[in-house]
Design an enzyme around this catalytic site. Structure first.
Site, PDB file in Angstrom:
ATOM      1  N   TYR A 157      11.625 -20.869   6.230  1.00 22.26           N
ATOM      2  CA  TYR A 157      11.113 -19.603   6.757  1.00 22.26           C
ATOM      3  C   TYR A 157      12.034 -18.451   6.362  1.00 22.26           C
ATOM      4  O   TYR A 157      11.581 -17.403   5.894  1.00 22.26           O
ATOM      5  CB  TYR A 157      10.997 -19.707   8.271  1.00 22.26           C
ATOM      6  CG  TYR A 157      10.473 -18.475   8.955  1.00 22.26           C
ATOM      7  CD1 TYR A 157       9.122 -18.131   8.883  1.00 22.26           C
ATOM      8  CD2 TYR A 157      11.318 -17.654   9.703  1.00 22.26           C
ATOM      9  CE1 TYR A 157       8.629 -17.007   9.531  1.00 22.26           C
ATOM     10  CE2 TYR A 157      10.838 -16.526  10.351  1.00 22.26           C
ATOM     11  CZ  TYR A 157       9.495 -16.210  10.262  1.00 22.26           C
ATOM     12  OH  TYR A 157       9.011 -15.088  10.904  1.00 22.26           O
ATOM     13  N   THR A 194       5.024 -13.693  21.787  1.00 20.59           N
ATOM     14  CA  THR A 194       3.672 -13.803  21.247  1.00 20.59           C
ATOM     15  C   THR A 194       3.213 -15.252  21.379  1.00 20.59           C
ATOM     16  O   THR A 194       4.020 -16.154  21.630  1.00 20.59           O
ATOM     17  CB  THR A 194       3.618 -13.397  19.757  1.00 20.59           C
ATOM     18  OG1 THR A 194       4.335 -14.377  18.980  1.00 20.59           O
ATOM     19  CG2 THR A 194       4.207 -12.013  19.526  1.00 20.59           C
TER      20      THR A 194
END
Length: 270
Positions: A157, A194
């Site tokens: 990532y 989130t």
């Protein structure tokens, strides 16, 4: 201020939930005509319906950002509908963790790279010509705090988000050298509350720990401000970069992370 992006046309990828949804909603509140794209064909139309309910303009287009033919179609539809594109928010992305890089499959590495890096490349390749016809604009690429520093379980990532960071700088220099009036910047969120946190197992796939990560607890321990950010916090930063208030800002990194990148702030006893 109200109407900070009034009259502008904005494209937000990955706009069906989380940070992308908050960005789409805020840009619409501030006067932009928003094009929301996402692979989620259930939630995407709901986001647009909510924006329209408030009397604002938005449309949903299904899109896999890794598909080059679909990029040509999406930008062609924007040109047909609006005749211009002023703001590109390359937000779509995924995160795949691994307890060790040796546990990460090549398939996962390539999938993450395709969405997080190839998708951003394609967004610029196909949107930039229309933005140049418009006579200027703002490109905002969603990177991450992980694009500024290493993370033990997020090597893949971090590699993609670090790539986005330098890609943004390079395109900023290209646009500046051409004098096309297009500014390019990257945004680097830290721990933001989130729905994605409920999908990431703690400790990585090989750890055997499958409980979702509690981002608020993590943020209390890791951030100087002692709390997780909200999607709206990131959207406010994107709004600034999309608006004329940032007319002298290009090739920059906007870090919105509760102070994590700055350093460590041990809590003092009350």
């Amino acid at each position: 201020m109200v109407g900070q992006v009034a009259g502008k046309v904005a494209l937000v990828t990955g706009g069906a939930s989380g940070i992308g949804q908050a960005i789409a909603e805020l840009l619409a509140e501030e006067g932009a005509s928003v094009v929301v794209t996402d692979v989620d064909e259930l939630k995407g139309p709901d986001v647009v319906a909510g924006i329209r309910k408030g009397g604002r303009e938005a449309v949903f287009l299904p899109q896999d950002v890794t598909s080059e033919p679909r990029w040509a179609e999406v930008v062609g539809e924007i040109e047909g509908r609006h005749g211009r594109l002023d703001v590109l928010v390359s937000n779509a992305g995924i995160g795949i963790g691994a307890a060790s890089i040796v546990d990460m499959s090549l398939a996962d590495w390539r999938r993450q790279t395709a969405i997080n890096l190839d998708g951003v490349f394609l967004s610029v390749k196909y949107s930039l010509p229309l933005m140049r016809k418009t006579g200027g604009g703002s490109i905002i690429m969603m990177s991450s705090l992980a694009g500024l520093r290493g993370a033990a379980t997020l090597a893949g990532y971090s590699a993609t988000k670090g790539g986005v960071r330098l890609f943004a700088k390079s395109i900023a220099m290209e646009c500046a050298s051409m004098g096309d009036g297009i500014r390019v910047n990257s945004v680097h969120p830290g721990i933001i509350d989130t729905p994605i946190w409920g999908k990431i197992p703690s400790g990585g796939a090989a750890s055997g720990q499958n409980a979702p990560i509690d981002c608020e607890t993590l943020a209390q321990l890791a951030t100087p401000l002692g709390r997780a950010g909200r999607a709206r916090d990131i959207a406010q930063g994107v709004l600034y970069l999309a608006s004329d208030a940032s007319s002298y800002v290009t090739g920059s990194e906007l870090v919105i992370d509760g102070g994590m990148f700055a350093g460590v702030a041990p809590r003092r006893p009350s």
